[in-house]
Scaffold this motif. Structure first.
Motif, short mmCIF file in Angstrom:
data_model
loop_
_atom_site.label_atom_id
_atom_site.label_comp_id
_atom_site.label_asym_id
_atom_site.label_seq_id
_atom_site.Cartn_x
_atom_site.Cartn_y
_atom_site.Cartn_z
N ARG A 15 0.83 -1.21 0.00
CA ARG A 15 0.00 0.00 0.00
C ARG A 15 0.86 1.25 0.00
N ASN A 16 2.08 1.17 0.52
CA ASN A 16 2.95 2.32 0.65
C ASN A 16 4.05 2.31 -0.39
N LEU A 17 4.44 3.49 -0.84
CA LEU A 17 5.56 3.63 -1.75
C LEU A 17 6.82 3.15 -1.06
N ARG A 18 7.68 2.45 -1.77
CA ARG A 18 8.90 1.95 -1.13
C ARG A 18 10.13 2.57 -1.78
N ILE A 19 11.20 2.58 -1.02
CA ILE A 19 12.49 3.09 -1.49
C ILE A 19 13.44 1.91 -1.60
N GLU A 20 14.03 1.71 -2.77
CA GLU A 20 15.02 0.67 -2.96
C GLU A 20 16.39 1.29 -2.73
N LEU A 21 17.20 0.64 -1.89
CA LEU A 21 18.50 1.18 -1.50
C LEU A 21 19.61 0.54 -2.32
N THR A 22 20.36 1.37 -3.01
CA THR A 22 21.51 0.92 -3.77
C THR A 22 22.66 1.85 -3.46
N PRO A 23 23.65 1.45 -2.72
CA PRO A 23 23.84 0.12 -2.15
C PRO A 23 22.96 -0.09 -0.93
N PRO A 24 22.77 -1.34 -0.52
CA PRO A 24 21.95 -1.62 0.66
C PRO A 24 22.58 -1.03 1.92
N MET A 25 21.75 -0.78 2.93
CA MET A 25 22.21 -0.26 4.22
C MET A 25 22.45 -1.43 5.17
N GLU A 26 23.57 -1.39 5.88
CA GLU A 26 23.88 -2.45 6.84
C GLU A 26 23.02 -2.29 8.09
N ILE A 27 22.47 -3.41 8.55
CA ILE A 27 21.66 -3.44 9.77
C ILE A 27 22.00 -4.71 10.55
N VAL A 28 21.45 -4.81 11.73
CA VAL A 28 21.58 -6.02 12.54
C VAL A 28 20.17 -6.56 12.78
N LEU A 29 20.00 -7.87 12.63
CA LEU A 29 18.72 -8.53 12.86
C LEU A 29 18.83 -9.38 14.12
N ARG A 30 17.83 -9.24 15.00
CA ARG A 30 17.81 -10.04 16.22
C ARG A 30 16.52 -10.86 16.25
N SER A 31 16.68 -12.13 16.55
CA SER A 31 15.52 -13.01 16.70
C SER A 31 15.81 -13.98 17.85
N ASP A 32 14.91 -14.89 18.09
CA ASP A 32 15.13 -15.92 19.11
C ASP A 32 16.35 -16.77 18.77
N ALA A 33 16.71 -16.82 17.48
CA ALA A 33 17.85 -17.63 17.03
C ALA A 33 19.18 -16.92 17.23
N GLY A 34 19.17 -15.63 17.60
CA GLY A 34 20.42 -14.91 17.83
C GLY A 34 20.46 -13.58 17.10
N GLU A 35 21.68 -13.06 16.92
CA GLU A 35 21.89 -11.77 16.26
C GLU A 35 22.67 -12.00 14.97
N PHE A 36 22.22 -11.35 13.88
CA PHE A 36 22.79 -11.59 12.57
C PHE A 36 22.99 -10.28 11.82
N ARG A 37 24.08 -10.16 11.10
CA ARG A 37 24.30 -8.99 10.24
C ARG A 37 23.43 -9.14 9.01
N GLY A 38 22.89 -8.02 8.55
CA GLY A 38 22.04 -8.04 7.37
C GLY A 38 22.16 -6.77 6.57
N GLU A 39 21.41 -6.73 5.49
CA GLU A 39 21.36 -5.56 4.61
C GLU A 39 19.91 -5.19 4.36
N LEU A 40 19.63 -3.91 4.47
CA LEU A 40 18.30 -3.38 4.16
C LEU A 40 18.27 -3.06 2.67
N HIS A 41 17.42 -3.78 1.92
CA HIS A 41 17.36 -3.60 0.47
C HIS A 41 16.26 -2.65 0.03
N ASP A 42 15.13 -2.66 0.71
CA ASP A 42 14.10 -1.66 0.44
C ASP A 42 13.26 -1.46 1.69
N ILE A 43 12.61 -0.30 1.75
CA ILE A 43 11.83 0.05 2.93
C ILE A 43 10.65 0.90 2.52
#
Length: 113
Positions: A15-43
């Motif tokens: 429903r919302n307009l999204r922004i695609e990131l080139t290059p992707p932005m580095e983020i950290v993802l946390r879940s019950d399985a632990g903490e993982f490095r990731g990349e934000l590709h669009d938002i």
């Protein structure tokens, strides 16, 4: 970076307009399985698409952390290979991250005017 209205498969799921990131932005993802490095590709204001190579297939809650201080609480909506689609509420941290991504669209020379 570019504006995109359609989903990757050409449909108009979002429903919302999204922004695609080139290059992707580095983020950290946390879940019950632990903490993982990731990349934000669009938002968009209601969700994002992230890539995390070591993140196991997860469902349920996930935290997107950025800038060493900000966290967005999200729900996993889909997983495909290393890509994860998440949905979140328009909380102040989510609006802040979206604003940071929008600032990347403005060339530095124009931002000073």
């Amino acid at each position: 970076m570019e504006w995109a209205i359609r989903a990757r498969n050409g449909s108009c799921r979002r429903r919302n307009l999204r922004i695609e990131l080139t290059p992707p932005m580095e983020i950290v993802l946390r879940s019950d399985a632990g903490e993982f490095r990731g990349e934000l590709h669009d938002i968009s204001l209601g969700g994002a698409r992230v890539r995390a190579t070591c993140l196991p297939a997860v469902t349920g809650p996930l935290v997107l952390a950025y800038d060493d201080q900000q966290e967005i609480h999200a729900d996993v909506k889909w997983c495909a290979d290393e890509l994860v689609g998440v949905a979140f509420q328009a909380s102040p941290p989510a609006v802040d991250l979206l604003t940071q991504c929008l600032r990347r669209l403005v060339p530095l020379d124009c931002a000073r005017d």
